[in-house]
Design an enzyme around this catalytic site. Structure first.
Site, mmCIF file in Angstrom:
data_model
loop_
_atom_site.group_PDB
_atom_site.id
_atom_site.type_symbol
_atom_site.label_atom_id
_atom_site.label_comp_id
_atom_site.label_asym_id
_atom_site.label_seq_id
_atom_site.Cartn_x
_atom_site.Cartn_y
_atom_site.Cartn_z
ATOM 1 N N GLU A 1 3.822 -5.815 7.043
ATOM 2 C CA GLU A 1 3.020 -4.805 7.746
ATOM 3 C C GLU A 1 3.353 -4.704 9.228
ATOM 4 O O GLU A 1 3.306 -3.631 9.822
ATOM 5 C CB GLU A 1 1.525 -5.106 7.581
ATOM 6 C CG GLU A 1 0.959 -4.755 6.206
ATOM 7 C CD GLU A 1 1.134 -5.864 5.186
ATOM 8 O OE1 GLU A 1 1.932 -6.803 5.438
ATOM 9 O OE2 GLU A 1 0.474 -5.810 4.131
ATOM 10 N N GLY B 1 0.352 -5.099 0.661
ATOM 11 C CA GLY B 1 -0.761 -5.024 -0.277
ATOM 12 C C GLY B 1 -0.386 -5.577 -1.649
ATOM 13 O O GLY B 1 -1.251 -6.055 -2.387
ATOM 14 N N ALA C 1 0.862 -1.181 0.000
ATOM 15 C CA ALA C 1 0.000 0.000 0.000
ATOM 16 C C ALA C 1 0.899 1.231 0.000
ATOM 17 O O ALA C 1 2.076 1.146 0.354
ATOM 18 C CB ALA C 1 -0.878 -0.017 1.246
ATOM 19 N N GLU D 1 -0.804 -9.147 -1.431
ATOM 20 C CA GLU D 1 -2.248 -9.390 -1.281
ATOM 21 C C GLU D 1 -2.971 -9.279 -2.622
ATOM 22 O O GLU D 1 -3.937 -10.001 -2.872
ATOM 23 C CB GLU D 1 -2.833 -8.423 -0.243
ATOM 24 C CG GLU D 1 -2.313 -8.745 1.163
ATOM 25 C CD GLU D 1 -2.751 -7.719 2.186
ATOM 26 O OE1 GLU D 1 -2.310 -6.556 2.078
ATOM 27 O OE2 GLU D 1 -3.532 -8.069 3.081
#
Ligand code: 3HC
Ligand code: NAI
Length: 682
Positions: free
Chosen positions: A125, A102, A63, A105
């Site tokens: 994370e 992310g 992210a 993911e």
């Protein structure tokens, strides 16, 4: 189509390429581009399958952290993932570089994953005080199994392409350089099933039977590493949810835990530290043409505690090192310690015997300073004594080749004075490593008044090459870190005289999150460092302990007594010395509470930090925080002393300092009065 996501067709395969330097993070633009790109490819009747790949140095690295804490914009990542999974055409992720957070993911929402062997895949994370918030905790264990997923989410450490293949995280490895072709060929296979990771329940179901023991054992085995942090436990709970709940409920649980962490102070501190670390590497006003000089060989003077550890950093990076001592015995001892350290690492399975020999083969021990004539960088780590350092630098000036960098590892001494003993002060710099030098990540780079910018740039680049986090300090007594530390040490001693005991002070700082308290640290380092019976004035508790023959862990007696296993218990001898000393000074001992201990140990450091900033000895408050996180074990979830002070409230800190009899630093007083902050983070 989108400035960051490009869609092209190659026959019946659509190729969606993300190009958003530097690391293809999932910014709002990228998410919008992905949403539009997948929708277009799915709608295109000519397209049979879709490849998702990234341009530049890496697959999506996560992210976009800089968007965290700001109002949401653009397409939701969850929706993009749902659309991907529901795609009637198979989607294949083509992974190179780092597929992190992310990024991984998104790859987990694809039907298949192809990677090059050099790729790294992980969910880091936790290092930002978070957990994977886009289904990672629910999908990862479904592919790699519960134990491996636990390891990955709580450590944040990525695995390589080959390991990913063996765990089932990727479906196929592509030869390096042939990623796109391999992924296209994979996507083009006929009859590819539309596999959704969410449906792959075999591995989580297999963990069901012994789940209680498995999680309990994992928590116990990792308790020490996770102490004080909120995020690892939240990550574990999410993996538990993956085992115990249906996918949709697990996903909702993950979401709730993610938002809880995201809104908490620990994650805020850890995200701040992520950017602070990168910022510390930037030097204000460094001209663009200050390119680093080549460093291909290193000389180290002194093979003691620090010289040996410093040498290991360079040997690990594959650089040849020549190490100099004055006596054969000291040289042999230094080299033997280096070998022993490597052999211990090999015994733990973290390096091969061949690796040990390869490193040792790069090391040239010598008794002759003249052998440093060709070294690109020379680091002095002899005794902390100005006369000796000046003599060594005077000699180096004659021996070192022109342009060689001459560095000192001094802890406190004036680098400008050392530089003045040479005819080339522009080549002289401080490179202050922290003990143990092969382990601690910090390198304080001390910029002398005349240090050339190119020399400075070289020091920063070299730090990165040997895996250190560098922060620049100006020349002052003890630089940033030790200058602040000495304030804490003074208060810790004063607290003992006024009524506290070593175990109380140590407990308060340990509970705050330091790996150990100041007295444990002194005992570990040795109480007699820099102390001698001839010059002892008996003016401090430490002097008195040394005079009584207490040396710390090395002889089993210091502020504490130690048994053979180094377990510590309070020392009646040390206590008596403290009580007698207090009585001699006419100090009436009193009960001191934990809050006073914490504030008196930390507030004066912050006050000193404010002076350091105002004097321009640190470029920015966040550099001070980096020094404390990486050099002194300040708990990263508290963001460093300056960040912590901001969150305490500077008015509170200033008032506390006044109450304890300190003069508040002008910068701190000013910010406190204005409602300002050091880091701009409040
Ligand atoms: N968001 C925003 N910026 C990022 C970023 C990210 N995820 N990752 C890196 N950057 C920026 C850095 O700040 C740096 O900017 P600068 O040049 O202006 O200083 C630049 O990208 C290059 O980064 P590095 O200097 O760190 O480059 P390296 O090549 O040494 O390392 C890396 C690359 C391994 C990708 C490293 O940057 C890294 O570990 N990044 C963080 C990865 C991460 O934590 N991802 C998870 C994010 S959280 C998440 O995904 C939540 C999700 O679950 C919902
Ligand atoms: P040490 O006493 O373990 O090692 C110093 C070594 O230098 C000895 O082996 C000695 O024989 C050798 N030496 C002395 N004069 C020499 C010369 N002229 N030529 C070659 N070798 C010579 O000391 P330590 O702890 O390694 O400290 C070295 C320097 O690093 C000091 O300046 C110290 O302040 C600094 N430092 C120490 C830290 C620590 O925790 N020990 C942390 C950071 C810096």
């Amino acid at each position: 189509m989108s400035p960051t996501v490009d869609l092209t067709n190659d026959g019946d395969i659509a190729v969606l390429t993300i190009d958003s330097p530097p690391v293809n993070a999932l910014s709002a633009d990228v998410r919008d581009g992905l949403a539009a790109g997948f929708a277009a490819a799915i709608a295109d009747p000519l397209v049979r399958a879709i490849v998702l790949i990234c341009a530049g140095r890496t697959f999506i690295a996560g992210a976009d952290i800089s968007e965290f804490g700001k109002p949401p914009r653009g397409a939701s990542l969850h929706q993009v993932q749902l659309d991907m999974e529901a795609s009637p055409k198979p989607i294949v992720a083509a992974i190179h570089g780092t597929a992190l957070g992310g990024g991984l993911e998104v790859a987990l929402a694809c039907h298949y994953r192809v990677a090059v062997p050099s790729a790294k895949l992980g969910l880091p994370e936790v290092k930002l005080g978070l957990l994977p918030g886009a289904g990672g905790t629910q999908r990862l264990p479904r592919l790699v199994g519960v134990e491996q997923a636990l390891k990955m989410v709580t450590s944040g450490v990525p695995i390589g392409g080959k390991a990913a293949l063996s765990f089932g995280l990727v479906d196929e490895l592509a030869p390096e350089g042939e990623l796109l072709a391999t992924a296209k060929a994979f996507a083009g296979r006929s009859g590819l099933a539309l596999i959704q990771v969410r449906d792959r329940n075999e591995k989580v179901e297999a963990a069901h039977a012994n789940a209680v023991t498995l999680f309990a054992d994992f928590r116990k085995a990792n308790a020490r590493a996770m102490r004080g942090f909120e995020a690892p436990e939240a990550n574990i709970k999410c993996i538990e949810a993956a085992v115990n709940l249906p996918f949709a409920d697990g996903l909702a649980f993950e979401r709730e835990q993610f938002m809880h962490l995201m809104n908490g102070l620990q994650s805020k501190a850890q995200r701040y530290a992520f950017f602070a670390e990168r910022m510390a590497n930037k030097i204000d006003g460094l001209p663009a043409d200050a390119k680093p000089l080549p460093v291909e060989s290193v000389g180290i003077i002194g093979a003691g505690t620090m010289g040996g550890g410093i040498a290991m950093n360079f040997l690990n990076a594959g650089l040849p090192v020549t190490i100099v001592e004055t006596k054969q015995e000291a040289l042999d001892r230094g080299v033997a310690t280096i070998r022993k350290n490597y052999e211990n690492t090999a015994a733990k399975g973290r390096m091969t015997a061949a690796d040990v020999e390869a490193r040792m083969a790069l090391l040239t021990p010598t008794l002759s300073l003249e052998d440093l004539g060709q070294a690109d960088m020379i680091i002095e780590a002899v005794f902390e004594n100005m006369d000796i350092k000046k003599e060594v630098f005077g000699k180096l000036d004659r021996i070192a080749k022109p342009g060689a960098i001459l560095a000192s590892n001094t802890s406190y001494l004036n680098v400008d004075e050392i530089a003045a003993s040479t005819s080339r002060p522009e080549s002289v710099i401080g490179l202050h490593f922290f003990s143990p030098a092969n382990v601690m990540r910090l390198l304080e780079v001390v910029r002398g008044a005349r240090t050339d910018v190119q020399v400075l740039a070289t020091a920063m680049a070299t730090a990165k090459r040997i895996g250190k986090v560098a922060a620049v300090s100006g020349v002052c007594h003890g630089f940033i870190g030790n200058r602040m530390l000495s304030l804490r040490q003074q208060q810790a001693q004063a607290l003992l005289l006024e009524g506290a005991l070593p175990e109380q002070v140590d407990r308060v700082l340990y509970d705050f999150g330091f790996p150990m308290g100041p007295f444990q640290m002194s005992d570990l380092a040795g109480l007699d460092i820099g102390w001698s019976a001839d010059t002892s004035k008996g003016a401090t508790i430490r002097d008195r302990l040394c005079e009584a023959g207490l040396r710390g862990q090395k002889n089993g007696h210091g502020f504490y007594d130690y048994d053979a296993q180094r377990n510590r218990v309070p020392s009646p001898v040390a206590e008596k010395i403290i009580f007698d000393f207090a009585a001699e000074k006419g100090i009436q001992r009193r009960d001191i509470d934990d809050t006073e201990i914490l504030e008196r140990c930390l507030y004066p450091m912050i006050n000193e930090g404010a002076l350091i900033l105002a004097e321009g000895m640190a470029q920015r408050a966040s550099d001070i925080d980096i020094v404390w996180i990486y050099g002194y074990g300040w708990p990263v979830y508290r963001g460093g002393p300056m960040f912590w002070a901001d969150h305490q409230g500077l008015a509170k800190v200033a008032a506390g300092l006044t109450r304890y009899g300190f003069e508040v630093a002008p910068l701190l007083a000013k910010l406190a009065a204005e409602g300002g902050s050091f880091t701009g983070q409040v």
